[in-house]
Structures are given as structure tokens and as C-alpha cells.
Enzyme design. Structure first.
Site, PDB file in Angstrom:
ATOM      1  N   TYR A 129       0.845  -1.200   0.000  1.00 49.20           N
ATOM      2  CA  TYR A 129       0.000   0.000   0.000  1.00 49.20           C
ATOM      3  C   TYR A 129       0.880   1.250   0.000  1.00 49.20           C
ATOM      4  O   TYR A 129       1.792   1.354   0.807  1.00 49.20           O
ATOM      5  CB  TYR A 129      -0.893   0.019   1.244  1.00 49.20           C
ATOM      6  CG  TYR A 129      -2.343  -0.225   0.918  1.00 49.20           C
ATOM      7  CD1 TYR A 129      -2.994   0.566  -0.023  1.00 49.20           C
ATOM      8  CD2 TYR A 129      -3.066  -1.231   1.553  1.00 49.20           C
ATOM      9  CE1 TYR A 129      -4.328   0.342  -0.331  1.00 49.20           C
ATOM     10  CE2 TYR A 129      -4.402  -1.457   1.241  1.00 49.20           C
ATOM     11  CZ  TYR A 129      -5.028  -0.668   0.298  1.00 49.20           C
ATOM     12  OH  TYR A 129      -6.338  -0.882  -0.010  1.00 49.20           O
ATOM     13  N   GLU A 170      -0.369   4.875  -0.391  1.00 53.78           N
ATOM     14  CA  GLU A 170      -1.089   6.150  -0.527  1.00 53.78           C
ATOM     15  C   GLU A 170      -0.131   7.326  -0.364  1.00 53.78           C
ATOM     16  O   GLU A 170       0.706   7.327   0.538  1.00 53.78           O
ATOM     17  CB  GLU A 170      -2.191   6.291   0.536  1.00 53.78           C
ATOM     18  CG  GLU A 170      -3.454   5.581   0.165  1.00 53.78           C
ATOM     19  CD  GLU A 170      -3.595   4.283   0.920  1.00 53.78           C
ATOM     20  OE1 GLU A 170      -2.548   3.681   1.256  1.00 53.78           O
ATOM     21  OE2 GLU A 170      -4.747   3.889   1.172  1.00 53.78           O
ATOM     22  N   ASP A 189      -6.700  14.536 -24.586  1.00 53.05           N
ATOM     23  CA  ASP A 189      -6.804  13.131 -24.189  1.00 53.05           C
ATOM     24  C   ASP A 189      -6.213  12.344 -25.342  1.00 53.05           C
ATOM     25  O   ASP A 189      -6.856  12.116 -26.360  1.00 53.05           O
ATOM     26  CB  ASP A 189      -8.277  12.767 -23.957  1.00 53.05           C
ATOM     27  CG  ASP A 189      -8.455  11.283 -23.646  1.00 53.05           C
ATOM     28  OD1 ASP A 189      -7.492  10.520 -23.850  1.00 53.05           O
ATOM     29  OD2 ASP A 189      -9.552  10.896 -23.221  1.00 53.05           O
ATOM     30  N   THR A 195      -4.236   6.802 -21.506  1.00 54.16           N
ATOM     31  CA  THR A 195      -4.031   5.460 -20.990  1.00 54.16           C
ATOM     32  C   THR A 195      -2.593   5.095 -21.316  1.00 54.16           C
ATOM     33  O   THR A 195      -1.953   5.721 -22.164  1.00 54.16           O
ATOM     34  CB  THR A 195      -4.970   4.448 -21.666  1.00 54.16           C
ATOM     35  OG1 THR A 195      -4.919   4.638 -23.078  1.00 54.16           O
ATOM     36  CG2 THR A 195      -6.402   4.618 -21.198  1.00 54.16           C
ATOM     37  N   LYS A 232      -2.326   1.443 -24.712  1.00 55.56           N
ATOM     38  CA  LYS A 232      -2.687   1.361 -26.133  1.00 55.56           C
ATOM     39  C   LYS A 232      -1.398   1.438 -26.969  1.00 55.56           C
ATOM     40  O   LYS A 232      -0.553   0.582 -26.827  1.00 55.56           O
ATOM     41  CB  LYS A 232      -3.689   2.471 -26.480  1.00 55.56           C
ATOM     42  CG  LYS A 232      -5.029   2.319 -25.724  1.00 55.56           C
ATOM     43  CD  LYS A 232      -6.059   3.316 -26.219  1.00 55.56           C
ATOM     44  CE  LYS A 232      -7.421   3.095 -25.579  1.00 55.56           C
ATOM     45  NZ  LYS A 232      -7.600   3.768 -24.283  1.00 55.56           N
ATOM     46  N   ARG A 275      -2.052  -1.889 -18.414  1.00 48.69           N
ATOM     47  CA  ARG A 275      -3.338  -1.191 -18.363  1.00 48.69           C
ATOM     48  C   ARG A 275      -3.249  -0.151 -17.250  1.00 48.69           C
ATOM     49  O   ARG A 275      -2.879  -0.451 -16.121  1.00 48.69           O
ATOM     50  CB  ARG A 275      -4.472  -2.164 -18.061  1.00 48.69           C
ATOM     51  CG  ARG A 275      -4.627  -3.218 -19.111  1.00 48.69           C
ATOM     52  CD  ARG A 275      -5.991  -3.865 -19.083  1.00 48.69           C
ATOM     53  NE  ARG A 275      -6.897  -3.118 -19.918  1.00 48.69           N
ATOM     54  CZ  ARG A 275      -6.957  -3.226 -21.247  1.00 48.69           C
ATOM     55  NH1 ARG A 275      -6.155  -4.024 -21.889  1.00 48.69           N
ATOM     56  NH2 ARG A 275      -7.815  -2.520 -21.949  1.00 48.69           N
TER      57      ARG A 275
END
Ligand code: DSN
Length: 440
Positions: A73, A75, A220, A247, A250, A256
Site C-alpha cells: 500500500y 497512498e 486526451d 491510458t 494502447k 493497463r
């Protein structure tokens, strides 16, 4: 659907797996999932992937995704975390940020967005107040769901207005109309970007309009990030754009995930707060590590060749289809994206074409075309592109072969024997091109 035989007996046991990945532990622990994985590997090896948003990641990217970075974790951001034990997570996230800013020539990168849609939502909340306006490309002309489709929750909070193509034959955007709408609606963001538009945008013109109305400029670039990184398409930051969202999986050929880039550090601080704690919890650290590896690969000279080859392949394939008489949306392509009006070209719907090409092992997707009179689940068009086949090493002459497979399938759509023989030919053709992560 292929039949899986269930526990312990995989119909794909004979499939040669990668020398790196044996999947022995998975096979022992969970044979059903192992079977499905073997089936998917076979599908990827024996089929042609023309979905323009898909790609094959490298063995190194794949390898780091399946590591113990999953267990942590983290954060916060490097050097400012809410949990201890961050020396290695800080290291990989800092490297990912450094490489992303170098790759796209900007001051700030947030590499934590879990995907493209959350990246866009975090962006809106960073720059807007509820009720503010965003101007993006009309969804029926190639825009994206997260640019304000009425089915998305963001439209309950922000107001979205549109710009369109002036001429669907050339794909030219109506920049005069864009300016008129901007002067009238006073958007806070002018958004460039698309998921089904085959042409280049004029970022400088959009920036000039945004400056007139005091709007932020955001691109974008999810679909074209790889080509921008590889210098094959223009970088919106070079025309003064403020923010890029993307993203990473692609044409950029990473895991991903999503990413938000800012030309200037100051805006980046707003974005960071919006991503965490505003919108997301802990980052998915094995994906952040994989982003770092993918960005490192994209910084290499060979990635530039890859980016240029994607476009050369798409242009060649588009020409073959157009010479056959097929109707390509905007009559060609400047990037990796092609769309065919199947009703006009072949007297079949986009769904029928998708199903037909599936039968010969060529995967693409049905898609609405500009001002489509049909519905999204059964539209008039198909959308396809070249990032994945280019990764497999295919060149222009292979694009001709693929287009000819597709045209032959259309011609012989009623003849099961021809279709089945064509599928065999496609498999034979595909096996000549190794798939990273399976064959190497
Ligand atoms: N699903 C992606 C695409 O295929 O373009 C965009 O969200």
C-alpha cells in the site's frame, strides 16, 4: 466459445508457453483459470489483433506486473506517503515520473490513475467547479464517453458542449464553429482527443481559441500516445497545451492504466491532490512499476521506428481498402485508426462485419460512424488499427495480405467452406509473427 475441459485437463497443454513464464504454480493451484489463460494465449497467437486500442506488452513489462509490488500500500506520492516501507515503491514511482516527463517533454506526471476514465474524471475535478463547462469532440464524430456522454455520471456535475467535423469526407474539424461555441459557452476546458477519429488535430488553433476565452487546453491522447512519444505525431505540449491525459496500454505499449501530464509543475500539484486523496486510494504499485518499464522502452530509438511503422502500416492498409472501393470514414487516416462504413461498402452492418471477421480470426470492433442512423450495438461501421500487428513485426506488405483476407471474407460471406479455409490461412499467417510475452 471454445470449450474448456475443466479441472486438471487443459485442451491447450500442447501450447508452447514462453520460456520465461511456465505458469506452473497457477496450473497446480487453479486449473480452470490456467485453462482460460492457455486459451487466451492461443487466441492471441493464432489471431490478428486489429482493435486499435489493444497491443502486446513486452516480456519485461509483463514480468513486473506479476510481482510482489502488488502487496504494498502506498497512498501518497514519493517521499510523502501515509504508510512505512516505501523505499522501493518510491524508487519505481520516481523513475516512472522521470521517464514520463522526459518522454512527453513536460514538467509533471501523475502515474497513479488506474485507467483512462479515472484519469479524465480526476482531471475535471482538479480544474473545474460543479456546473463548469467542458468543450469536447462530439461523441458521434469520434469523441469518447468520458468527454461527456449522457450515460456518464460526470454529466450530472459538469456541463459539456461539442464541436464537430466540418466535412466528414476530409475529417476537417469546424474550427470556426468551435470558436463560436467557445465564445458563447465560455468553457473552462477545451478538450482535444478522440477514440474514433482518423485525422490529426490542429492544436495551435485550439490553443488560440482557448486563450481567447481563458480556458485550459487538455488533450486526451489515449489512442495516439505511442505515436506522440515516438515523434510520429505532433505533441500538443509543443503548441502550448496545459494537460495531457492518456491510458498507458494502447499505442504506448505499457500496462493497463492511466496517466496525467502537465506542461507546468504548478498545475501538476492540483492534479496530484485530485487523483489522491480526491478520487483514488492507493496506487496499484505493480502497474506503476510496469509503467516505468514501458516508458523506459518508449525512450529507446527503436520505439521511434515502431511509432512511425504503425502509421505507415495504417496508411497502406487504408489504401488497399479504398482501392477495393470500400468507404473509409474521412477517406483515409493520419494516425493508426481506420473506420469503414460497412453498410455503404459491403451492404452489411458493423455487427455483421465484426462477426464475419471473428470467424476468420481477425478481431476488430463494430463502431458508430459520423451521424450514424443506426444504434451503438448494431452500428454502420467497424473500427480497426495497426498498433498490435505492428508490434508483432508486420510491415506494409503484410497489411495488404490482411486487407485481402478481409475482403475475401466479405466476398464469400455465405460460403462456410471458404470462410473456414480462410481462417486456416489466417492462423498459418499469424504463426509467422511471434507474440511478445508468449513466444519470447
Ligand atoms: N475502450 C477504448 C477504445 O477502445 O478506444 C477507449 O476507452
Amino acid at each position: 466459445m471454445r470449450k474448456l475441459t475443466g479441472y486438471g485437463v487443459s485442451p491447450y497443454d500442447s501450447l508452447p508457453t514462453s520460456p520465461m513464464f511456465t505458469y506452473d504454480a497457477l496450473k497446480k493451484e487453479d486449473p480452470k483459470i490456467y485453462d482460460a489463460l492457455m486459451g487466451e494465449m492461443k487466441r492471441q497467437k493464432e489471431g490478428v489483433e486489429l482493435i486499435p486500442s489493444e497491443n502486446y506488452i513486452s516480456p519485461a513489462v509483463l514480468e513486473v506486473m506479476g510481482t510482489v509490488f502488488n502487496n504494498k500500500y502506498s497512498e501518497g506520492y514519493p517521499g510523502k506517503r501515509y504508510y512505512g516501507g516505501q523505499e522501493y515503491t518510491d524508487c519505481v514511482e520516481s523513475i516512472a515520473i522521470e521517464r514520463a516527463t522526459k518522454l512527453f517533454r513536460c514538467e509533471h506526471a501523475n502515474v497513479q490513475p488506474h485507467a483512462g476514465a479515472p484519469a479524465n474524471v480526476a482531471l475535471y475535478f482538479a480544474l473545474l467547479e460543479p456546473g463548469d463547462t467542458v468543450m469536447g469532440m462530439d461523441l458521434s464524430h469520434g469523441g469518447h464517453l468520458t468527454h461527456g456522454h449522457p450515460v456518464t455520471y460526470i454529466t450530472k456535475i459538469f456541463n459539456f458542449v461539442r464541436y464537430k467535423m466540418k466535412d466528414v469526407e476530409t475529417g476537417e474539424i469546424d474550427y470556426d464553429e468551435m470558436r463560436e461555441v467557445a465564445l458563447r459557452e465560455k468553457p473552462k476546458i477545451i478538450l482535444a482527443g478522440f477514440s474514433a477519429y482518423p485525422r490529426e488535430l490542429d492544436y495551435a488553433k485550439m490553443k488560440a481559441i482557448a486563450d481567447e476565452v481563458g480556458a485550459y487546453t487538455v488533450a486526451d491522447m489515449a489512442h495516439i500516445a505511442g505515436m506522440i512519444a515516438g515523434g510520429a505525431l505532433r505533441n500538443p505540449f509543443d503548441d502550448g497545451f496545459d494537460v495531457i491525459t492518456t491510458t498507458t496500454h494502447k499505442s504506448l505499449r505499457g500496462p493497463r492504466g492511466g496517466m496525467i501530464l502537465c506542461r507546468e509543475l504548478e498545475l501538476g500539484r492540483k492534479i496530484d491532490k485530485s487523483v489522491f486523496p480526491g478520487f483514488q486510494g492507493g496506487p496499484i504499485m505493480q502497474m506503476v512499476a510496469a509503467k516505468a518499464v514501458a516508458f523506459g522502452e518508449a525512450l529507446k530509438p527503436e520505439f521511434r521506428d515502431y511509432a512511425h511503422q504503425i502509421i505507415a502500416n495504417a496508411k497502406h492498409m487504408a489504401d488497399v481498402f479504398m482501392q477495393s472501393g470500400a468507404k473509409l470514414i474521412t477517406n483515409g487516416t493520419d494516425n493508426h485508426l481506420m473506420m469503414i462504413d460497412c453498410v455503404k461498402s459491403w451492404d452489411m452492418t458493423g455487427q455483421e462485419a465484426e462477426t464475419l471477421f471473428d470467424r476468420i480470426g481477425i478481431t476488430l470492433n463494430k463502431n458508430m460512424i459520423a451521424d450514424d442512423p443506426r444504434k451503438p450495438m448494431d452500428p454502420s461501421g467497424i473500427r480497426f488499427g495497426t498498433p498490435a500487428v505492428t508490434t508483432r513485426g508486420m510491415k506494409e506488405h503484410d497489411m495488404k495480405t490482411l486487407a485481402n483476407f478481409m475482403l475475401k471474407a466479405v466476398e464469400n460471406r455465405g460460403d462456410d467452406k471458404v470462410i473456414s479455409a480462410l481462417h486456416d490461412e489466417v492462423i498459418e499467417f499469424c504463426l509467422r509473427f511471434p507474440v511478445p510475452g508468449i513466444d519470447s
